[in-house]
Design a protein around this motif. Structure first.
Motif, PDB file in Angstrom:
ATOM      1  N   ASN A   8      51.786  63.331  54.298  1.00 46.35           N
ATOM      2  CA  ASN A   8      51.096  64.177  53.338  1.00 46.35           C
ATOM      3  C   ASN A   8      51.265  65.644  53.721  1.00 46.35           C
ATOM      4  O   ASN A   8      51.147  66.012  54.903  1.00 46.35           O
ATOM      5  CB  ASN A   8      49.608  63.825  53.296  1.00 46.35           C
ATOM      6  CG  ASN A   8      49.361  62.461  52.682  1.00 46.35           C
ATOM      7  OD1 ASN A   8      49.038  62.341  51.524  1.00 46.35           O
ATOM      8  ND2 ASN A   8      49.532  61.404  53.491  1.00 46.35           N
ATOM      9  N   PHE A  10      50.256  69.676  53.401  1.00 42.37           N
ATOM     10  CA  PHE A  10      49.219  70.656  53.117  1.00 42.37           C
ATOM     11  C   PHE A  10      49.808  72.053  53.297  1.00 42.37           C
ATOM     12  O   PHE A  10      50.499  72.320  54.289  1.00 42.37           O
ATOM     13  CB  PHE A  10      48.018  70.472  54.042  1.00 42.37           C
ATOM     14  CG  PHE A  10      47.195  69.253  53.713  1.00 42.37           C
ATOM     15  CD1 PHE A  10      45.994  69.385  53.031  1.00 42.37           C
ATOM     16  CD2 PHE A  10      47.631  67.988  54.082  1.00 42.37           C
ATOM     17  CE1 PHE A  10      45.239  68.254  52.710  1.00 42.37           C
ATOM     18  CE2 PHE A  10      46.888  66.859  53.770  1.00 42.37           C
ATOM     19  CZ  PHE A  10      45.685  67.005  53.077  1.00 42.37           C
ATOM     20  N   GLN A  76      54.701  66.110  46.509  1.00 44.48           N
ATOM     21  CA  GLN A  76      53.459  66.764  46.115  1.00 44.48           C
ATOM     22  C   GLN A  76      52.830  67.448  47.319  1.00 44.48           C
ATOM     23  O   GLN A  76      53.213  67.191  48.465  1.00 44.48           O
ATOM     24  CB  GLN A  76      52.482  65.767  45.511  1.00 44.48           C
ATOM     25  CG  GLN A  76      51.975  64.712  46.472  1.00 44.48           C
ATOM     26  CD  GLN A  76      50.880  63.857  45.846  1.00 44.48           C
ATOM     27  OE1 GLN A  76      50.641  63.894  44.653  1.00 44.48           O
ATOM     28  NE2 GLN A  76      50.205  63.084  46.681  1.00 44.48           N
ATOM     29  N   ASN A  78      48.968  69.520  48.820  1.00 43.20           N
ATOM     30  CA  ASN A  78      47.613  70.033  48.692  1.00 43.20           C
ATOM     31  C   ASN A  78      47.627  71.485  49.155  1.00 43.20           C
ATOM     32  O   ASN A  78      48.245  71.806  50.171  1.00 43.20           O
ATOM     33  CB  ASN A  78      46.652  69.224  49.559  1.00 43.20           C
ATOM     34  CG  ASN A  78      46.665  67.746  49.204  1.00 43.20           C
ATOM     35  OD1 ASN A  78      46.090  67.324  48.212  1.00 43.20           O
ATOM     36  ND2 ASN A  78      47.362  66.948  50.015  1.00 43.20           N
ATOM     37  N   ASN A 183      48.642  68.374  44.086  1.00 45.42           N
ATOM     38  CA  ASN A 183      47.684  67.274  44.151  1.00 45.42           C
ATOM     39  C   ASN A 183      46.258  67.797  44.074  1.00 45.42           C
ATOM     40  O   ASN A 183      45.473  67.365  43.239  1.00 45.42           O
ATOM     41  CB  ASN A 183      47.870  66.474  45.440  1.00 45.42           C
ATOM     42  CG  ASN A 183      46.921  65.291  45.522  1.00 45.42           C
ATOM     43  OD1 ASN A 183      46.811  64.506  44.585  1.00 45.42           O
ATOM     44  ND2 ASN A 183      46.209  65.171  46.641  1.00 45.42           N
ATOM     45  N   ARG A 184      45.939  68.756  44.939  1.00 37.22           N
ATOM     46  CA  ARG A 184      44.583  69.290  44.952  1.00 37.22           C
ATOM     47  C   ARG A 184      44.547  70.670  45.594  1.00 37.22           C
ATOM     48  O   ARG A 184      45.322  70.957  46.505  1.00 37.22           O
ATOM     49  CB  ARG A 184      43.656  68.347  45.724  1.00 37.22           C
ATOM     50  CG  ARG A 184      42.212  68.774  45.622  1.00 37.22           C
ATOM     51  CD  ARG A 184      41.266  67.759  46.188  1.00 37.22           C
ATOM     52  NE  ARG A 184      39.909  68.270  46.073  1.00 37.22           N
ATOM     53  CZ  ARG A 184      38.860  67.734  46.676  1.00 37.22           C
ATOM     54  NH1 ARG A 184      38.999  66.665  47.417  1.00 37.22           N
ATOM     55  NH2 ARG A 184      37.659  68.259  46.531  1.00 37.22           N
ATOM     56  N   ILE A 186      42.080  73.218  47.722  1.00 35.65           N
ATOM     57  CA  ILE A 186      40.891  73.231  48.567  1.00 35.65           C
ATOM     58  C   ILE A 186      40.551  74.674  48.903  1.00 35.65           C
ATOM     59  O   ILE A 186      41.387  75.413  49.437  1.00 35.65           O
ATOM     60  CB  ILE A 186      41.129  72.437  49.867  1.00 35.65           C
ATOM     61  CG1 ILE A 186      41.498  70.988  49.539  1.00 35.65           C
ATOM     62  CG2 ILE A 186      39.904  72.500  50.787  1.00 35.65           C
ATOM     63  CD1 ILE A 186      42.203  70.274  50.656  1.00 35.65           C
ATOM     64  N   SER A 365      40.757  69.639  56.004  1.00 39.98           N
ATOM     65  CA  SER A 365      41.251  69.498  54.630  1.00 39.98           C
ATOM     66  C   SER A 365      41.839  68.113  54.403  1.00 39.98           C
ATOM     67  O   SER A 365      41.654  67.509  53.343  1.00 39.98           O
ATOM     68  CB  SER A 365      42.304  70.573  54.337  1.00 39.98           C
ATOM     69  OG  SER A 365      41.755  71.871  54.487  1.00 39.98           O
ATOM     70  N   VAL A 369      40.533  65.310  51.641  1.00 39.31           N
ATOM     71  CA  VAL A 369      41.346  64.676  50.604  1.00 39.31           C
ATOM     72  C   VAL A 369      41.323  63.162  50.751  1.00 39.31           C
ATOM     73  O   VAL A 369      41.253  62.422  49.765  1.00 39.31           O
ATOM     74  CB  VAL A 369      42.805  65.196  50.664  1.00 39.31           C
ATOM     75  CG1 VAL A 369      43.725  64.382  49.757  1.00 39.31           C
ATOM     76  CG2 VAL A 369      42.859  66.671  50.246  1.00 39.31           C
TER      77      VAL A 369
END
Length: 397
Positions: A8, A10, A76, A78, A183-184, A186, A365, A369
């Motif tokens: 993932n 970030f 993707q 964050n 994705n998101r 923060i 973070s 998630v």
């Protein structure tokens, strides 16, 4: 997508640099940072993309570097960042129970209406975070969602954190130029608030962060992020006042305030500036006490605006522990003056907070998630969902 099955990404966006962090989740959805790289950045300021070509070029190079290191192609990401226009809004909904049980359907109806009202009245804004901040049953504060309890009247407060919708669209465009999907997002203040809670075991606290050109004031109550305000002035006001009143240029002034400790007035009495500080301008007999008093007047004014007379924070909340973070190193010799002039909260309850490590911000973070946050009103994409998670899933999905 099962976040446990792949790496993932970030991305923390800052004004002058960006950090790319890569991590994985274990079976309990705990996040472990595997790689972290910091790269130069430009064309970005406080959540606003000012030059998308420059910013995307920097991100492409950084992404290429990280993908080579991890042997993984990311689809993707964050994004962790701050927005200069970040706004917090508290709204309340209610349900007359007339002696009946509070049902999950009642809560869902309240929350759906509140969210609908925000969307309709803030058409140009995007909801970044949403928190459950207060439950009241028959005008009594309840710590947890009181589904299944009987009563006459139920009240539910939500706190929305918003930014201009175009800021989010521009971040999406930035990622799209790098073949990434958002994705998101923060908010960094939220991620750092989680770190404060984890490190100090304080679920209710205030925080003041002083930069050179801005001040952030935020509040957490029972782990719920419930207030944020960005003031567009900072420590530069203090230095400008001293410079103007004492006729000192900024180079000389920086040397002075880094040399003398202005936290104790007794140590400054009857002392005057040394000749050595006037290399680039003519000598004048200036007392250290005079500099102290000029700084004190401005510090008192700033504290009154951002905290002491801030009506958005109740007196009861102001008495809670306060964390003070000084982003401007020039303020270190004024730190005690700042603390002593914060009303309501005792000196013992004011703690200095240093900058968090980037890895810690990425870890907080990542956990957010993966597992969500106890008071955040967002659907958690887990197989086993709590009642409140299922309610929000029905609203947001």
């Amino acid at each position: 997508m099962d976040i446990k099955l792949e790496k993932n990404l970030f991305i923390e966006l800052r004004d002058n640099d960006l950090t790319l962090g890569v991590g994985e989740y274990d079976d309990e959805l705990n996040f472990k940072v595997l790689e972290k790289e910091i790269f130069k950045n430009s064309g970005y300021n406080d959540g606003e993309i000012l030059d998308i070509e420059a910013c995307s070029d920097n991100l492409k190079k950084a992404l290429e570097n990280v993908e080579k290191k991890t042997n993984f192609i990311f689809k993707q990401a964050n994004v962790i960042t701050h927005f200069s226009d970040l706004e917090s809004i508290n709204v309340c909904g209610f349900k007359k129970l007339n002696g009946n049980q509070l049902l999950s359907e009642d809560v869902a109806f309240i929350l759906n209406n509140l969210r609908k009202n925000i969307i309709e009245n803030e058409k140009d804004k995007f909801i970044l975070h949403l928190f459950n901040t207060k439950f009241e049953l028959d005008h009594k504060l309840i710590k947890n969602l009181p589904i299944g309890l009987y009563g006459q009247f139920y009240s539910h407060q939500l706190t929305f954190f918003l930014t201009n919708r175009n800021n989010v669209k521009n971040i999406e465009s930035l990622l799209n130029k790098c073949n990434l999907r958002l994705n998101r997002i923060i908010v960094k203040s939220f991620a750092e608030g989680i770190q404060t809670i984890n490190k100090n075991q304080n679920e209710t606290f205030n925080k003041i962060i002083i930069f050179k050109n801005k001040i952030h004031v935020l509040s957490f109550v029972e782990s719920s992020f419930c207030y944020f305000k960005n003031y567009k002035f900072g420590s530069d006001l203090i230095l400008k006042d001293i410079s103007k009143v004492c006729l000192l240029n900024f180079e000389t002034l920086n040397d002075i305030i880094n040399h003398y400790n202005f936290n104790n007035l007794e140590n400054l009495s009857n002392n005057f500036l040394d000749y050595k500080f006037f290399k680039n301008q003519s000598f004048r007999k200036i007392s250290l006490e005079h500099i102290f008093n000029v700084a004190l007047a401005r510090i008192e004014e700033i504290n009154n605006v951002v905290f002491n007379n801030n009506n958005s924070l109740s007196i009861e909340i102001k008495k809670k522990p306060l964390f003070l973070q000084l982003k401007d190193g020039n303020l270190k010799n004024f730190e005690n003056i700042i603390k002593k002039n914060l009303n309501y909260v005792s000196l013992d309850n004011i703690k200095s907070e240093h900058n968090f490590e980037t890895t810690d911000t990425l870890k907080a973070s990542g956990d957010l998630v993966g597992k969500g946050w106890v008071t955040e009103a967002l659907p958690l994409k887990l197989k086993k969902k709590s009642i409140i998670s299922r309610i929000f899933s029905s609203i947001f999905d």
